[in-house]
Write a protein that holds these residues in place. Structure first.
Motif, PDB file in Angstrom:
ATOM      1  N   ARG A 219       0.837  -1.202   0.000  1.00 41.14           N
ATOM      2  CA  ARG A 219       0.000   0.000   0.000  1.00 41.14           C
ATOM      3  C   ARG A 219       0.878   1.260   0.000  1.00 41.14           C
ATOM      4  O   ARG A 219       0.607   2.207  -0.742  1.00 41.14           O
ATOM      5  N   SER A 300      -3.986   6.658   1.040  1.00 42.75           N
ATOM      6  CA  SER A 300      -4.397   5.510   0.234  1.00 42.75           C
ATOM      7  C   SER A 300      -5.737   4.954   0.715  1.00 42.75           C
ATOM      8  O   SER A 300      -6.635   4.659  -0.078  1.00 42.75           O
ATOM      9  N   GLU A 304      -9.750   4.877  -1.098  1.00 42.77           N
ATOM     10  CA  GLU A 304     -10.526   3.642  -1.297  1.00 42.77           C
ATOM     11  C   GLU A 304     -11.835   3.622  -0.526  1.00 42.77           C
ATOM     12  O   GLU A 304     -12.856   3.148  -1.026  1.00 42.77           O
ATOM     13  N   LYS A 305     -11.821   4.124   0.726  1.00 47.23           N
ATOM     14  CA  LYS A 305     -12.934   3.854   1.631  1.00 47.23           C
ATOM     15  C   LYS A 305     -13.650   5.103   2.151  1.00 47.23           C
ATOM     16  O   LYS A 305     -14.455   5.005   3.076  1.00 47.23           O
TER      17      LYS A 305
END
Length: 928
Positions: A219, A300, A304-305
């Motif tokens: 990541r 990161s 994504e979330k």
């Protein structure tokens, strides 16, 4: 008494009294005509006849019983001049004293008016210069301050701004006498808060899943690659824009943005180093890598979330945490709270209504769930960018003002800015006529300031970095709402705080938090190669640091400027300590010493009055605190010189006057709000009984002074034993009984007193040398008393003790010991260098002249019987000039070798001893 009773009962008494007064008046009138007011003793004797005296004495008494018809005439007489009333003035004299118009007060001559009410000249960003401050509503000042966006810890840039405005507010209130209504906001919903709260939440959740090192590495590496790509693309674009741009102002702005981009990328590269170390196996714990590369990994995760974060409490809790931290930091710095604290989240209905009215006034429009301010329409009837009209490059500032989460969809112009932002998934949202969303950054201040302060603000304040677009847009919104041309009369902007050549900022991460500076231990870069660890600093030292710089000008932060602030504080602290000592027994100081003034006193008093005038001038001139501090420091210097010059004849009342003026000014500025007479009182308490503490410390330090002087004059041990015995049975026992109920410092001081007395007793019993007593005197001054917060200074005429912070004294002691150690090390180094040179000289002279050239085989080949060379190394015979040089060196060595032999005869093996001394000094240096 019988006569008075008779008179009070008999109405005929009034004729007697009247006759007496007539007689007195007649006599007095004739006398005044003859003597012109010079009363002869014989005339007074006649006037003071029994009848006259009875009449005068009984007039008040008999008036209570007089017939009603008689009272008005009596009252009329009583209304006259007192001397006329009792027959002491004739008609002519009465007229002279009372004037032609009858009885009236003598004329009072008013002093000439020197000045109108004091009013400061203020640096107003709206005008670009200093203008006279004139509040709209008389003495009331309505002031709005842009507060913090609470997404992270407050740093020194915040401290500089809010201390600056606190000082200005105090001056306006305490010095100029204005009544200020102060409102400050807290921005508790903003793109920065949303992003930081979301990322912190997601990173915490990710850590709880206990990822492996490989998972974290994958990541982090991916995020490094993305960051590098973004950086390269931005740098290429900025360089291309710089090449195309022709306006010098815009070129400058683009270059500054490029520098900031390089700097930010440097922070990414530092985290990339940790990622590379983990790849090589240097970091094996995934949690360590998560901490070292937290920004990369949380970015990161957010990508994504972010849409999964839906709980509004996550954002509110984040803002509340840092709001509380901010308020605590301001309290620590002595920054007073505003009269009203407003939060954006508590003004949502008002914000919606405000935006609706701007739309109704045709200065804003809705587009795809957001609302934008129409700059072009506004500029048709109003002036825009009143604060930043001279700025050339605004694109980057506009983008930052809109926020990282903003969309430009539906905008009519790039210059238009959001009043209401449509919220996306993963962002907090409130209902509005345009759908779920949240306020734009600028609208919050226009609304909250208007709600609390109305349609016109006297003062609006904030950091200079908010000038555009935030404050310009605030003005535009309010003027669009109210329909007038000026919402704020005075806009005050505090200057930037720089570290090196860069503005201190959270986005650049080149900042120190307030707590880091107060705690100490932060690393500060002096150059690319050198950095230092900062010691802890006090809130007062930071306040002085900020006040050393003009509030509205740039300030460059460095270790040197911090040291200057510490030095200024020490100067003032020591002065107040000296004045406390001087006035500790002010009654005796005044009553037992002459108080007449001489040249020195008049000089100091003139300095005090001159300082008062110049401080007033400095405060009028845009709150010029650097000038004020300089003037007060010069006054302290003058007072110290006076005390040194006057010595025992120092007029404590005059020094007290200087100290009280400085104390008053410090309270005005908020440097010290201590309620005691003199500022900078120690935080160490005295159990609530300063008088008793003074008694104990006076006795302690007085006994030490007696011991010191006795040791210097070679007193016998019996003297010390007798002194201790008297002290233990007398004063110490009395003091011990007095402080049984006291807490904190008093018992500790008395305990130290008793312990030191025992050391003197033991030294006397063991027949100690005078040096032992002097060492005990030094140790109690340097070691024992500082731990209790007591600074003891030896003076030519005795001693002076002052209360101080034990931590400050400990740091001073550590600094002093470090300086002493450095000086001792330097002394050994110098001695070692001297010894080495001496050894080198003796080792050379130890070689006999006959052997000195033979070792030089690279230069000489053949030698005569004395050892002097005849041929060079290549076999050629030495020239005449070369032989003369050799002979000269030979004779010089003969003299040197003779001295060596003489020294060896005096002290056999001295060369070996010198080598041993050098070795010992080298070992000593290594230990240091």
């Amino acid at each position: 008494l019988n006569t008075s009773h008779a008179l009070s009962r008999n109405i005929d008494a009034w004729s007697i009294t009247g006759a007496a007064f007539s007689s007195c008046a007649s006599r007095h009138g004739n006398m005044m005509d003859q003597k012109r007011g010079k009363f002869a003793e014989r005339e007074w004797s006649r006037l003071c006849s029994p009848v006259a005296l009875i009449a005068v004495l009984l007039l008040p008494l008999t008036s209570a019983h007089a017939p009603s018809s008689t009272i008005p005439s009596l009252r009329a007489k009583q209304s006259l001049h007192p001397q006329h009333r009792f027959g002491l003035l004739g008609a002519e004299d009465s007229a002279a004293m009372e004037g032609e118009g009858g009885s009236k007060r003598p004329e009072w001559i008013a002093p000439p008016q020197q000045m109108k009410r004091l009013a400061p000249m203020v640096a107003n960003t709206l005008t670009g210069n200093k203008v006279e401050f004139i509040p709209k509503d008389g003495n009331t000042v309505r002031w709005y301050i842009c507060g913090p966006t609470v997404y992270d810890s407050s740093h020194l840039g915040h401290a500089r701004t809010y201390v600056a405005f606190d000082v200005v507010r105090r001056i306006l209130e305490n010095f100029f006498g204005y009544d200020i209504f102060c409102v400050m906001n807290v921005t508790d919903v903003d793109d920065k808060i949303i992003i930081r709260a979301r990322r912190n939440y997601l990173l915490k959740q990710y850590k709880e899943t206990k990822p492996s090192l490989d998972q974290v590495l994958v990541r982090a590496k991916a995020e490094v690659e993305k960051a590098v790509a973004r950086y390269n693309a931005k740098v290429d674009k900025l360089k291309a824009d710089i090449e195309k741009e022709t306006q010098s102002g815009k070129v400058k702005g683009l270059k500054e943005e490029l520098d900031a981009t390089h700097y930010k990328h440097g922070l990414t590269e530092k985290q990339a180093v940790y990622v590379a170390e983990a790849e090589k196996g240097a970091i094996s714990d995934p949690n360590v890598l998560l901490d070292k590369a937290a920004d990369l990994i949380s970015s990161s995760l957010d990508e994504e979330k972010k849409e999964e974060v839906t709980d509004p409490q996550i954002f509110r809790a984040h803002a509340a945490y840092y709001e509380k931290e901010y308020i605590e930091d301001m309290n620590t710095l002595g920054v007073r709270m505003p009269d009203v604290l407003t939060r954006v989240t508590e003004f949502m209905p008002e914000i919606v209504k405000y935006i609706e009215k701007i739309i109704a006034n045709d200065f804003a429009y809705e587009a795809q769930g957001s609302v934008y301010f129409d700059i072009r329409k506004f500029c048709d009837s109003h002036g825009y960018r009143k604060l930043s009209w001279s700025e050339a490059s605004v694109a980057a500032a506009l983008a930052e003002g809109e926020g990282a989460l903003s969309s430009s969809e539906g905008k009519r112009s790039d210059a238009d800015f959001a009043l209401w932002k449509k919220s996306k998934a993963g962002e907090p949202s409130w209902d509005s006529p345009w759908g779920g969303g949240r306020p734009g950054w600028h609208i919050e201040c226009s609304v909250m300031a208007s709600e609390m302060l109305g349609d016109t603000l006297d003062i609006h304040g904030g950091g200079i970095d908010l000038c555009f677009p935030h404050h310009d847009n605030e003005l535009a919104q309010a003027e669009a709402y109210y329909g007038h041309q000026q919402w704020v009369n005075y806009f005050l902007h505090s200057g930037h705080l720089y570290i090196g050549s860069q503005k201190m900022s959270k986005s650049l991460k080149n900042f120190f938090t307030i707590r880091e500076i107060l705690k100490g231990g932060s690393e500060m870069k002096l150059s690319e190669e050198e950095s230092i660890t900062l010691p802890p600093y006090t809130a007062r030292q930071l306040r002085i640091l900020f006040m050393m710089h003009q509030w509205d000008q740039p300030m460059y932060f460095s270790k040197d400027t911090l040291d200057v602030a510490v030095g200024k504080e020490k100067t003032f602290k020591e002065f107040f300590g000296a004045v406390r000592g001087l006035n500790r027994d002010q009654v005796n100081s005044v009553t037992l010493n002459p108080q007449n003034w001489g040249e020195h006193e008049r000089t100091l008093n003139s300095k005090i009055e001159e300082t008062q005038k110049e401080v007033t001038t400095a405060l009028i001139d845009n709150f010029n605190t650097p000038k004020v501090l300089l003037l007060l420091q010069e006054l302290v210097t003058a007072a110290n010189i006076y005390m040194t010059t006057a010595g025992a004849q120092t007029k404590s009342l005059l020094v007290h006057k200087a100290a009280m003026y400085i104390a008053k000014t410090f309270r005005t500025l908020g440097i010290d709000d201590n309620a005691t007479e003199y500022p900078f009182a120690s935080s160490t308490g005295g159990g609530g009984d300063q008088e008793l503490l003074s008694e104990v410390l006076d006795a302690f330090c007085g006994f030490r002074e007696d011991v010191r002087q006795a040791a210097r004059s070679n007193q016998e041990p019996g003297w010390f034993q007798a002194k201790v015995s008297d002290l233990e049975s007398g004063l110490l026992a009395e003091l011990r009984s007095k402080i049984k109920s006291k807490a904190a410092l008093l018992p500790a001081v008395l305990e130290a007193f008793e312990a030191w007395t025992s050391k003197i007793k033991n030294t006397a019993q063991s027949q100690g040398a005078k040096s032992e007593y002097l060492e005990l005197c030094d140790s109690v001054r340097d070691d024992a008393l500082p731990l209790l917060g007591v600074r003891l200074e030896d003076k030519p005429e005795g001693f002076l003790w002052k209360l101080d912070d034990p931590e400050v004294l400990a740091r001073e002691r550590a600094t002093k010991m470090a300086a002493a150690a450095e000086a001792a090390k330097k002394k050994v180094e110098n001695k070692l260098n001297k010894a080495k040179k001496e050894l080198e000289k003796w080792e050379v002279s130890a070689v006999a002249p006959s052997e000195m050239f033979k070792a030089l085989t690279d230069k000489y080949k053949t030698f005569d019987d004395q050892g002097m060379p005849t041929h060079a190394a290549d076999g050629t015979e030495l020239s005449k000039k070369q032989r003369q040089g050799v002979e000269k060196d030979f004779k010089k060595r003969e003299a040197e070798h003779a001295k060596f032999q003489e020294q060896e005869a005096k002290e056999a093996g001295f060369l070996g001893k010198l080598k041993a001394e050098i070795k010992a000094m080298e070992d000593s240096l290594a230990a240091m």
